[in-house]
Design a protein around this motif. Structure first.
Motif, short mmCIF file in Angstrom:
data_model
loop_
_atom_site.label_atom_id
_atom_site.label_comp_id
_atom_site.label_asym_id
_atom_site.label_seq_id
_atom_site.Cartn_x
_atom_site.Cartn_y
_atom_site.Cartn_z
N VAL A 20 22.75 0.03 29.25
CA VAL A 20 22.70 0.14 27.79
C VAL A 20 21.53 -0.67 27.21
O VAL A 20 20.86 -0.23 26.28
N LEU A 23 18.30 0.97 26.69
CA LEU A 23 18.11 1.87 25.56
C LEU A 23 17.51 1.18 24.35
O LEU A 23 17.06 1.83 23.42
N PRO A 25 14.69 -0.12 22.42
CA PRO A 25 13.29 0.32 22.57
C PRO A 25 12.45 -0.74 23.29
O PRO A 25 12.51 -1.92 22.96
N SER A 26 11.72 -0.29 24.30
CA SER A 26 10.93 -1.25 25.07
C SER A 26 9.48 -1.18 24.63
O SER A 26 9.03 -0.19 24.07
N THR A 36 11.22 -4.83 28.77
CA THR A 36 12.51 -4.26 28.39
C THR A 36 13.56 -5.36 28.29
O THR A 36 13.34 -6.47 28.74
N GLN A 38 16.27 -5.07 29.79
CA GLN A 38 17.14 -4.94 30.96
C GLN A 38 17.22 -6.21 31.78
O GLN A 38 18.29 -6.53 32.31
N LEU A 71 18.76 5.57 34.23
CA LEU A 71 19.26 4.36 33.59
C LEU A 71 18.21 3.29 33.34
O LEU A 71 18.45 2.33 32.62
N ALA A 73 14.84 1.60 31.72
CA ALA A 73 14.25 1.71 30.39
C ALA A 73 13.33 2.92 30.31
O ALA A 73 12.58 3.21 31.25
N GLY A 75 14.40 5.95 30.21
CA GLY A 75 15.03 7.10 30.87
C GLY A 75 14.52 7.38 32.27
O GLY A 75 14.65 8.47 32.79
N LEU B 151 28.01 1.74 23.97
CA LEU B 151 27.15 2.29 22.91
C LEU B 151 27.92 2.43 21.60
O LEU B 151 27.42 2.05 20.54
#
Lengths: 183, 204, 234
Positions: A20, A23, A25-26, A36, A38, A71, A73, A75, B151
């Motif tokens: 998650v 997701l 924005p990196s 990222t 992550q 999964l 950053a 996609g 989410l």
């Protein structure tokens, strides 16, 4: 009561958390390794769950990436990620979580400070050593240049170390039973 | 959550996942063994031909999966040209892009279930060490379960935050998000125990 | 006949005692457990299902030690939690129902067949591959009921499954429970739901405050709730 089911669920939960965080924005850097959120998840998994569970959690995450789930950053996912020049960082993720957790387990003082130190060593030093080594192996480039590129990521990663320390410190106060690295 | 498997049917979709993985590993090892840009260029052409033989559209999907690499590869090439070793630069770029393309080809043509099955089979020799694939099967299902939960919860918290603040909430909500999903994790573990947990008979 | 034998159970959360030496022998088909928030009734529900380890005492359901003999406990007791989101583990309905069946030792194929049977019984064949995340709260509770029934337990514990549901949804779900052949132990703080049950147990501060038929116990319970209401503030 920390049962095997609790362990399993927490391992899966932190793997999902890293997904998650991908997701958020990196910031895309010109040479392809994005900044990222992550790796914040990697540091947290180690600092909260401890070495073994944290390492397994992130291993599960990169396993799912290898199975083709998008999964990472931006996609990204699939086996190609593990053949790309930045593969060293991906392989380094579970090791970074493990080391962060191990140091967190050893440093028995204030959890904010301890998790800051642990995530700095695990999430920056260990991760960078593995990432740079991978970059070097895959591109035959002089090690010196690799390092000079990586320096641009340090400020972002220091922010993540601070965030990890704040989050773990707050968790230690509000939910000490969840800080498994200290049990 | 969708895997990256492509819906465009190719003959490779029918091949066994194990065979594809073995061939891919063999090909990538060979690529790292080859030093001459000519052979590497040949490998790159063959790989592109393979993608194109399935359809132009399929090849375009393959290309789009390589996009995140483009700047990095350009950087490596320019660096080597500047330092006067263009040949090595070309070899590295060809080798890396071909290796990534081949690995992506397995991902694009293999269903998630099949890859999971191969993983279990690869784990089965470990069973005498007490490593069982069952926790892994459950863990994968749990990750797929938790991603939408996280989410949704993150969205709810962003709304609750925005309702009382003018700041942008991203980092402020990570701690409460973690706290709330840790509660959730306790409940899920209890539910899992109620259905037999890791002592149940379920096998992947 | 199903017999639930609760033998002097004590359970503590840290230094707070949730259940204090509770003993009960339950044989009725419809049993209600009422009490205020924090009275210990949910803890009792989890103990009856063998989900938590009491500090002392034990629970036998049809002579099965539900805490220690987990494989036998699985098709002896089932539980439906207050919040279905805490209960549903898998992303699709068929996976959620099938998991419990496979935990009992059924093969993948048998589990599929039995999942279809359960969906048919509830006239919800089209739900099989639907993602639970798109369901309403009431539909999720129905998924929980189906996946518990798929495991064919002798006793089903309902831990306030109606809270948060609107009135029509509540009644629709209640109808599903009324017809069940299983023994029900219904944890609730809403006395209207359990007026016609066979037995009603009132728990307060981790102890049994009263035990008898709803007609005998409910007036006192309601009077006590009214009394607590007077001058009560959060």
């Amino acid at each position: 009561m920390q049962s095997k089911e609790n362990d399993l669920v927490l391992i899966a939960l932190f793997a999902a958390l890293v997904a998650v965080l991908g997701l958020i924005p990196s910031i895309q850097m010109p040479w392809g390794i994005p900044v990222t959120a992550q790796s914040l998840g990697v540091m947290l998994a180690g600092a909260v769950l401890g070495a073994k569970r944290g390492g397994l959690s992130i291993l599960l995450f990169i396993g799912l990436v290898a199975l083709g789930l998008p999964l990472l950053a931006g996609g990204r996912g699939g086996l190609g990620v593990f053949a790309s020049p930045t593969a060293g960082f991906i392989f380094g993720f579970p090791v970074a979580a493990f080391v962060t957790g191990l140091i967190m387990e050893k440093l028995r003082f204030d959890p904010t400070v301890a998790s800051g130190i642990a995530s700095f060593i695990g999430g920056i030093i260990v991760l960078y050593v593995m990432g740079i080594f991978g970059f070097y192996m895959l591109t035959d480039k002089s090690l010196g240049t690799s390092i000079s590129i990586m320096v641009t990521y340090i400020p972002g990663d220091l922010v993540k170390v601070v965030l990890t320390a704040i989050i773990v410190g707050a968790l230690a106060k509000a939910r000490p039973q969840s800080l498994l690295s200290r049990h | 959550m969708l895997a990256l498997t492509s819906d465009i049917p190719t003959p490779l979709h029918k091949w066994s996942a194990g065979l594809k993985l073995a061939l891919m590993s063999g090909a990538i090892v060979t690529l790292f063994w080859l030093k001459s840009p000519i052979y590497l260029a040949l490998a790159a052409v063959l790989t592109s031909g393979l993608y194109l033989s399935f359809s132009v559209y399929f090849a375009r999907i393959g290309l789009s999966m390589m996009r995140p690499l483009r700047f990095l590869l350009a950087f490596i090439l320019i660096w080597h040209v500047v330092t006067g070793d263009a040949q090595t630069g070309i070899a590295i770029v060809l080798r890396l892009s071909t290796a990534v393309a081949l690995a992506n080809l397995v991902t694009l043509t293999t269903r998630l279930d099949d890859l999971i099955d191969v993983t279990y089979r690869m784990m089965s020799p470990l069973s005498f060490l007490g490593v069982s694939p069952k926790p892994l099967a459950l863990a994968i299902a749990l990750v797929v379960r938790f991603v939408p939960v996280l989410l949704t919860r993150a969205n709810q918290m962003q709304l609750a935050f925005k309702a009382r603040s003018t700041k942008f909430p991203t980092f402020y909500i990570i701690l409460p998000l973690i706290m709330s999903v840790l509660d959730d994790a306790d409940h899920v573990a209890t539910a899992l125990r109620a259905k037999g947990g890791l002592d149940g008979a379920y096998k992947p | 006949m199903t017999t639930i034998n609760i033998q002097s159970i004590t359970y503590k959360y840290g230094d707070r005692t949730a259940l204090s030496n509770v003993s009960l022998k339950l044989t009725e088909r419809r049993i209600a457990i009422v009490g205020r928030n924090g009275s210990g009734k949910s803890t009792l529900a989890q103990a009856i299902c063998g989900l938590i380890k009491p500090d002392s005492g034990k629970v036998l359901v049809n002579d099965v030690d539900v805490l220690n003999d987990r494989p036998a406990a699985l098709n002896t007791v089932g539980i439906i939690f207050q919040n279905p989101d805490h209960q549903i583990i898998f992303p699709t309905v068929a996976e959620e129902i099938g998991f419990g069946i496979r935990q009992l030792g059924a093969s993948k194929h048998d589990a599929k067949t039995r999942t279809v049977e359960v969906l048919k019984r509830f006239n919800r064949m089209d739900w099989a591959d639907r993602p639970v995340s798109n369901f309403s709260q009431g539909q999720r509770q129905l998924v929980c009921l189906m996946s518990v029934l798929a495991m064919a337990p002798k006793v089903i514990v309902l831990d306030e499954p109606f809270s948060g549901l609107d009135i029509p949804t509540k009644r629709a779900l209640q109808k599903r429970f009324v017809g069940l052949e299983q023994s029900l132990i219904h944890i609730t703080h809403d006395p209207e739901l359990v007026r016609d049950y066979d037995r009603l147990i009132w728990i307060e501060n981790g102890e049994i405050a009263a035990d008898g038929t709803p007609d005998a116990v409910l007036p006192d319970f309601l009077a006590a709730m009214e009394a607590a209401d007077a001058g009560f503030d959060l």
